[in-house]
Design a protein around this motif. Structure first.
Motif, PDB file in Angstrom:
ATOM      1  N   LEU A  29       7.701  -1.473  13.113  1.00  0.00           N
ATOM      2  CA  LEU A  29       6.409  -1.556  13.785  1.00  0.00           C
ATOM      3  C   LEU A  29       6.187  -2.898  14.458  1.00  0.00           C
ATOM      4  O   LEU A  29       5.505  -2.981  15.486  1.00  0.00           O
ATOM      5  CB  LEU A  29       5.281  -1.324  12.771  1.00  0.00           C
ATOM      6  CG  LEU A  29       5.272   0.002  12.033  1.00  0.00           C
ATOM      7  CD1 LEU A  29       4.139   0.026  11.020  1.00  0.00           C
ATOM      8  CD2 LEU A  29       5.161   1.173  13.013  1.00  0.00           C
ATOM      9  N   ALA A  30       6.735  -3.963  13.853  1.00  0.00           N
ATOM     10  CA  ALA A  30       6.516  -5.305  14.394  1.00  0.00           C
ATOM     11  C   ALA A  30       7.673  -6.200  13.987  1.00  0.00           C
ATOM     12  O   ALA A  30       8.230  -6.057  12.896  1.00  0.00           O
ATOM     13  CB  ALA A  30       5.188  -5.877  13.890  1.00  0.00           C
ATOM     14  N   LEU A  31       8.023  -7.132  14.866  1.00  0.00           N
ATOM     15  CA  LEU A  31       9.096  -8.085  14.578  1.00  0.00           C
ATOM     16  C   LEU A  31       8.825  -9.360  15.364  1.00  0.00           C
ATOM     17  O   LEU A  31       8.779  -9.346  16.602  1.00  0.00           O
ATOM     18  CB  LEU A  31      10.460  -7.499  14.963  1.00  0.00           C
ATOM     19  CG  LEU A  31      11.664  -8.427  14.793  1.00  0.00           C
ATOM     20  CD1 LEU A  31      11.856  -8.820  13.320  1.00  0.00           C
ATOM     21  CD2 LEU A  31      12.937  -7.754  15.320  1.00  0.00           C
ATOM     22  N   ASP A  32       8.627 -10.463  14.634  1.00  0.00           N
ATOM     23  CA  ASP A  32       8.450 -11.754  15.286  1.00  0.00           C
ATOM     24  C   ASP A  32       9.111 -12.829  14.439  1.00  0.00           C
ATOM     25  O   ASP A  32       9.923 -12.527  13.564  1.00  0.00           O
ATOM     26  CB  ASP A  32       6.966 -12.050  15.525  1.00  0.00           C
ATOM     27  CG  ASP A  32       6.134 -12.003  14.244  1.00  0.00           C
ATOM     28  OD1 ASP A  32       6.674 -12.326  13.159  1.00  0.00           O
ATOM     29  OD2 ASP A  32       4.938 -11.660  14.322  1.00  0.00           O
ATOM     30  N   GLU A  33       8.784 -14.091  14.688  1.00  0.00           N
ATOM     31  CA  GLU A  33       9.431 -15.188  13.970  1.00  0.00           C
ATOM     32  C   GLU A  33       9.014 -15.252  12.506  1.00  0.00           C
ATOM     33  O   GLU A  33       9.702 -15.871  11.689  1.00  0.00           O
ATOM     34  CB  GLU A  33       9.095 -16.519  14.653  1.00  0.00           C
ATOM     35  CG  GLU A  33       9.606 -16.631  16.077  1.00  0.00           C
ATOM     36  CD  GLU A  33      11.114 -16.467  16.154  1.00  0.00           C
ATOM     37  OE1 GLU A  33      11.809 -17.041  15.284  1.00  0.00           O
ATOM     38  OE2 GLU A  33      11.586 -15.777  17.068  1.00  0.00           O
ATOM     39  N   GLU A  34       7.916 -14.617  12.152  1.00  0.00           N
ATOM     40  CA  GLU A  34       7.369 -14.719  10.800  1.00  0.00           C
ATOM     41  C   GLU A  34       7.665 -13.525   9.919  1.00  0.00           C
ATOM     42  O   GLU A  34       7.852 -13.665   8.714  1.00  0.00           O
ATOM     43  CB  GLU A  34       5.843 -14.924  10.879  1.00  0.00           C
ATOM     44  CG  GLU A  34       5.419 -16.148  11.655  1.00  0.00           C
ATOM     45  CD  GLU A  34       5.883 -17.425  10.992  1.00  0.00           C
ATOM     46  OE1 GLU A  34       5.992 -17.453   9.752  1.00  0.00           O
ATOM     47  OE2 GLU A  34       6.148 -18.409  11.733  1.00  0.00           O
ATOM     48  N   GLU A  35       7.713 -12.321  10.508  1.00  0.00           N
ATOM     49  CA  GLU A  35       7.874 -11.141   9.671  1.00  0.00           C
ATOM     50  C   GLU A  35       8.377  -9.952  10.465  1.00  0.00           C
ATOM     51  O   GLU A  35       8.311  -9.913  11.698  1.00  0.00           O
ATOM     52  CB  GLU A  35       6.554 -10.774   8.985  1.00  0.00           C
ATOM     53  CG  GLU A  35       5.479 -10.323   9.944  1.00  0.00           C
ATOM     54  CD  GLU A  35       4.190  -9.914   9.237  1.00  0.00           C
ATOM     55  OE1 GLU A  35       3.886 -10.493   8.170  1.00  0.00           O
ATOM     56  OE2 GLU A  35       3.491  -9.015   9.756  1.00  0.00           O
ATOM     57  N   ALA A  36       8.881  -8.978   9.720  1.00  0.00           N
ATOM     58  CA  ALA A  36       9.204  -7.656  10.254  1.00  0.00           C
ATOM     59  C   ALA A  36       8.421  -6.651   9.423  1.00  0.00           C
ATOM     60  O   ALA A  36       8.398  -6.734   8.188  1.00  0.00           O
ATOM     61  CB  ALA A  36      10.695  -7.372  10.166  1.00  0.00           C
ATOM     62  N   ARG A  37       7.805  -5.675  10.092  1.00  0.00           N
ATOM     63  CA  ARG A  37       6.978  -4.702   9.388  1.00  0.00           C
ATOM     64  C   ARG A  37       7.478  -3.290   9.715  1.00  0.00           C
ATOM     65  O   ARG A  37       7.724  -2.952  10.872  1.00  0.00           O
ATOM     66  CB  ARG A  37       5.516  -4.857   9.780  1.00  0.00           C
ATOM     67  CG  ARG A  37       4.556  -3.999   8.966  1.00  0.00           C
ATOM     68  CD  ARG A  37       3.110  -4.385   9.279  1.00  0.00           C
ATOM     69  NE  ARG A  37       2.814  -5.729   8.815  1.00  0.00           N
ATOM     70  CZ  ARG A  37       2.423  -6.005   7.578  1.00  0.00           C
ATOM     71  NH1 ARG A  37       2.318  -5.032   6.671  1.00  0.00           N
ATOM     72  NH2 ARG A  37       2.160  -7.249   7.230  1.00  0.00           N
ATOM     73  N   PHE A  38       7.629  -2.484   8.649  1.00  0.00           N
ATOM     74  CA  PHE A  38       8.134  -1.124   8.787  1.00  0.00           C
ATOM     75  C   PHE A  38       7.122  -0.123   8.261  1.00  0.00           C
ATOM     76  O   PHE A  38       6.452  -0.371   7.246  1.00  0.00           O
ATOM     77  CB  PHE A  38       9.426  -0.937   7.989  1.00  0.00           C
ATOM     78  CG  PHE A  38      10.616  -1.671   8.521  1.00  0.00           C
ATOM     79  CD1 PHE A  38      11.482  -1.060   9.411  1.00  0.00           C
ATOM     80  CD2 PHE A  38      10.883  -2.978   8.135  1.00  0.00           C
ATOM     81  CE1 PHE A  38      12.587  -1.736   9.908  1.00  0.00           C
ATOM     82  CE2 PHE A  38      11.972  -3.663   8.622  1.00  0.00           C
ATOM     83  CZ  PHE A  38      12.840  -3.042   9.508  1.00  0.00           C
ATOM     84  N   HIS A  75       0.805  -1.221   0.000  1.00  0.00           N
ATOM     85  CA  HIS A  75       0.000   0.000   0.000  1.00  0.00           C
ATOM     86  C   HIS A  75       0.841   1.275   0.000  1.00  0.00           C
ATOM     87  O   HIS A  75       0.346   2.345   0.358  1.00  0.00           O
ATOM     88  CB  HIS A  75      -0.960   0.019   1.206  1.00  0.00           C
ATOM     89  CG  HIS A  75      -1.725  -1.254   1.387  1.00  0.00           C
ATOM     90  ND1 HIS A  75      -2.611  -1.734   0.442  1.00  0.00           N
ATOM     91  CD2 HIS A  75      -1.707  -2.168   2.387  1.00  0.00           C
ATOM     92  CE1 HIS A  75      -3.120  -2.879   0.862  1.00  0.00           C
ATOM     93  NE2 HIS A  75      -2.589  -3.175   2.032  1.00  0.00           N
ATOM     94  N   GLY A  76       2.104   1.160  -0.381  1.00  0.00           N
ATOM     95  CA  GLY A  76       2.963   2.323  -0.492  1.00  0.00           C
ATOM     96  C   GLY A  76       3.405   2.938   0.808  1.00  0.00           C
ATOM     97  O   GLY A  76       4.227   3.859   0.830  1.00  0.00           O
ATOM     98  N   GLN A  77       2.894   2.442   1.938  1.00  0.00           N
ATOM     99  CA  GLN A  77       3.170   3.063   3.234  1.00  0.00           C
ATOM    100  C   GLN A  77       3.928   2.146   4.191  1.00  0.00           C
ATOM    101  O   GLN A  77       4.523   2.617   5.149  1.00  0.00           O
ATOM    102  CB  GLN A  77       1.858   3.496   3.899  1.00  0.00           C
ATOM    103  CG  GLN A  77       1.040   4.473   3.083  1.00  0.00           C
ATOM    104  CD  GLN A  77       1.764   5.789   2.871  1.00  0.00           C
ATOM    105  OE1 GLN A  77       2.428   6.295   3.775  1.00  0.00           O
ATOM    106  NE2 GLN A  77       1.647   6.339   1.664  1.00  0.00           N
ATOM    107  N   GLN A  78       3.889   0.845   3.940  1.00  0.00           N
ATOM    108  CA  GLN A  78       4.546  -0.100   4.821  1.00  0.00           C
ATOM    109  C   GLN A  78       5.343  -1.112   4.009  1.00  0.00           C
ATOM    110  O   GLN A  78       5.059  -1.340   2.832  1.00  0.00           O
ATOM    111  CB  GLN A  78       3.534  -0.843   5.701  1.00  0.00           C
ATOM    112  CG  GLN A  78       2.849   0.024   6.731  1.00  0.00           C
ATOM    113  CD  GLN A  78       2.037  -0.788   7.719  1.00  0.00           C
ATOM    114  OE1 GLN A  78       2.056  -2.020   7.708  1.00  0.00           O
ATOM    115  NE2 GLN A  78       1.327  -0.098   8.605  1.00  0.00           N
TER     116      GLN A  78
END
Length: 237
Positions: free
Chosen positions: A55-64, A13-16
């Motif tokens: 924004l988030a970091l776990d065993e499956e993904e990192a989100r910025f 979505h161009g933002q994350q």
């Protein structure tokens, strides 16, 4: 990695941006020791560089969350590197080093002293080459992927391809015993030809010189390929 290199498919979505591959996740956790809220340097493959907040970091993904990624990557070197195919372990290091230095066009060339088995190495698989190029880009905070060509025939390359390259570029053959020292600080496009361990054989040197290359040397020391290439690029540019 000094830059988190994003593929276009990582951006949502161009933002994350969302990262799911194990290598980058492991690096964020074990090397960066990233924490929620950290601001990190990100760049889009083939595009600009900026910052992102984790924004988030776990065993499956990192989100910025992305800020504007509009800082241009560092300028490339004006060089087409022609490198006699090194043995696999040296190839991996060489690709990473020259990518970090800004080389954008690489031709891997066969020559008499290149073992034919090298061409069967898993290191030449497209995904393996791409992986080494990405590591070089991340190291240098660059986003523009180099192009790697495979030239499995010495004579076809020298007779059919090299003359066209030299129409708009200065050809430099780095080989021990050449009369001219490697020039310093040049500002013109170059084709830089570097041989295998043990160097090109005399026939190959003659053909390269006849094609229009100038013979240059780095002095009396005999260097490993990845050391010689790094020293040549640093001295030339």
């Amino acid at each position: 990695m000094n830059l988190i290199l994003l593929a276009p498919g990582d951006i949502e979505h161009g933002q994350q941006a969302c990262i799911r591959d194990p290598r980058r996740l492991r690096h964020l956790k074990e090397v960066h020791r990233a924490r929620i809220g950290d601001s990190m340097t990100l760049g889009v493959a083939g595009g600009g560089i900026g910052r992102g907040e984790l924004l988030a970091l776990d065993e499956e993904e990192a989100r910025f969350a992305l800020s504007t990624l509009n800082t241009p990557p560092p300028p490339p070197l004006p060089v087409h590197l022609v490198l006699a195919l090194p043995r696999p372990r040296m190839l991996a290091r060489s690709l990473e080093h020259v990518t970090a230095l800004g080389v954008k066009t690489i031709t891997l060339l066969h020559s008499r002293r290149v073992e034919k088995s090298y061409w069967q190495s898993p290191e030449l698989a497209p995904d393996k080459i791409n992986g080494h190029l990405v590591l070089g880009l991340e190291q240098a905070r660059d986003t523009v992927m180099p192009k790697v060509n495979l030239a499995k025939g010495f004579r076809p390359f020298v007779e059919d391809v090299l003359p066209g390259l030299l129409e708009t570029r200065r050809g430099l053959l780095a080989h021990p015993g050449m009369p001219q020292a490697c020039p310093r600080g040049i500002d013109e496009p170059v084709v830089l030809v570097v041989g295998p361990e043990g160097g090109f054989i005399p026939f190959e040197v003659e053909r390269l010189l006849e094609a229009g290359c100038e013979g240059i040397h780095l002095g009396p020391r005999i260097l490993r390929v990845e050391t010689a290439v790094t020293a040549l690029l640093a001295r030339l540019f």
